[in-house]
Write a protein that holds these residues in place. Sequence first.
Motif, short mmCIF file in Angstrom:
data_model
loop_
_atom_site.label_atom_id
_atom_site.label_comp_id
_atom_site.label_asym_id
_atom_site.label_seq_id
_atom_site.Cartn_x
_atom_site.Cartn_y
_atom_site.Cartn_z
N GLU A 126 0.80 -1.22 0.00
CA GLU A 126 0.00 0.00 0.00
C GLU A 126 0.84 1.27 0.00
O GLU A 126 0.36 2.35 -0.35
N ALA A 189 -11.04 2.13 1.83
CA ALA A 189 -10.51 1.19 0.84
C ALA A 189 -11.65 0.47 0.11
O ALA A 189 -12.68 0.13 0.70
N THR A 190 -11.45 0.25 -1.17
CA THR A 190 -12.37 -0.53 -1.99
C THR A 190 -11.70 -1.87 -2.28
O THR A 190 -10.52 -1.90 -2.62
N ALA A 191 -12.45 -2.95 -2.15
CA ALA A 191 -11.89 -4.28 -2.37
C ALA A 191 -11.27 -4.37 -3.76
O ALA A 191 -11.78 -3.79 -4.72
N THR A 192 -10.16 -5.10 -3.85
CA THR A 192 -9.42 -5.18 -5.11
C THR A 192 -10.29 -5.71 -6.25
O THR A 192 -10.24 -5.20 -7.37
N ALA A 193 -11.10 -6.73 -5.96
CA ALA A 193 -11.95 -7.31 -7.02
C ALA A 193 -12.94 -6.26 -7.53
O ALA A 193 -13.16 -6.15 -8.75
N GLN A 194 -13.53 -5.49 -6.63
CA GLN A 194 -14.46 -4.45 -7.05
C GLN A 194 -13.74 -3.35 -7.81
O GLN A 194 -14.23 -2.84 -8.83
N ARG A 195 -12.56 -3.00 -7.34
CA ARG A 195 -11.75 -1.99 -8.02
C ARG A 195 -11.44 -2.44 -9.45
O ARG A 195 -11.53 -1.66 -10.40
N ASP A 197 -13.15 -4.53 -11.30
CA ASP A 197 -14.38 -4.49 -12.11
C ASP A 197 -14.66 -3.07 -12.60
O ASP A 197 -15.07 -2.86 -13.75
N GLN A 269 -2.01 -2.05 -8.03
CA GLN A 269 -3.47 -1.99 -8.09
C GLN A 269 -3.94 -2.06 -9.54
O GLN A 269 -3.17 -1.79 -10.47
N SER A 289 -13.23 5.05 -4.86
CA SER A 289 -13.90 5.14 -3.56
C SER A 289 -15.32 4.63 -3.72
O SER A 289 -16.10 5.18 -4.52
N ASP A 291 -18.06 2.78 -5.31
CA ASP A 291 -18.23 2.23 -6.66
C ASP A 291 -17.97 3.29 -7.73
O ASP A 291 -18.40 3.15 -8.87
#
Length: 311
Positions: A126, A189-195, A197, A269, A289, A291
């Motif tokens: 990070e 923080a936004t989850a990596t998978a969501q980021r 997408d 990232q 941040s 969605d």
Amino acid sequence: MSMHPEPEDSRLEPGLSAVLSERRQLINLAYRFLGSLADAEDVVQETYTRWYAMTEQQRDAVAAPGGWLTTVASRICLDLLGSARARRERYVGEWIPEPLPDRMEWLSGRTGAAGPDPADRITLDESVNMAFLVVLDSMTPAERVAFILHDVFHYSFAEVADIVGRSPAACRQLASSARRRIATAQPPATATAQRADIVRGFKQAWAAQDIEALVGLLDPDATTIADGGGLVSAELRPVTGGQDIARVFAGVAGRAPDLTILERTVNGQPGLVAQQDGVTVSVLAFDVSGDRIKTIWAVRNPEKLRPWTAG
């Protein structure tokens, strides 16, 4: 003497091998201090030059070579950070830290080498994501060095004080001030998978020149910052607002129908790389941040894209 140990270094005498093995640590430090791969390489080269400029007796008298190298490299970085403001005043447009390629990517920049040398790799966490580096760049040189040495690399404040040239108490205050800056600037923080997408959706909408879809992915107050360094075309000032940003990206795609957009890891990232005729012309890092995309950093300066094109 080469700064890149070869496989036969395992047969070197222990003292020399130990000194050379510090290269990875020094590059990790210098990149976080300076936000520049090229500058980090130069700092490490200068550090080793000073080590080998000493007599053998002087080197033998150093109880902890690794500590000596770290101290010297940190002080060089501190001096460079002190003069950075003057250099930035001459920089054309916005300045963005150099983007790092895929996780644990090779930093040496030697085109055509046989393969990555573990000593030339950088650990991504990070503390090298683009948003974090941008906040670091807003700090005073002493704040930045004290914070990185203590909070990221776990040096004691007594050790930091010896490097920075201030008291341990003052260094503690510097690190505390830096922490407050980071806490204020960092969104949840936004989850990596969501980021991933969201970035993938941006890629698809960008390629399709779909302004409506782009606006839907961008925060209404989003900002895009481009860094061309005066060497290639780039917006000289940040572009703000989802609508305006969407039009800018749709316009880029419209003017470059041969643009290839690739999903890549940028500073650890999800990010994007734009290529034309197989040549990387832009690397994009995102601050997400929830969605929505809050910030896009688009590095176009070819001097900062060498690690993405070398080899």
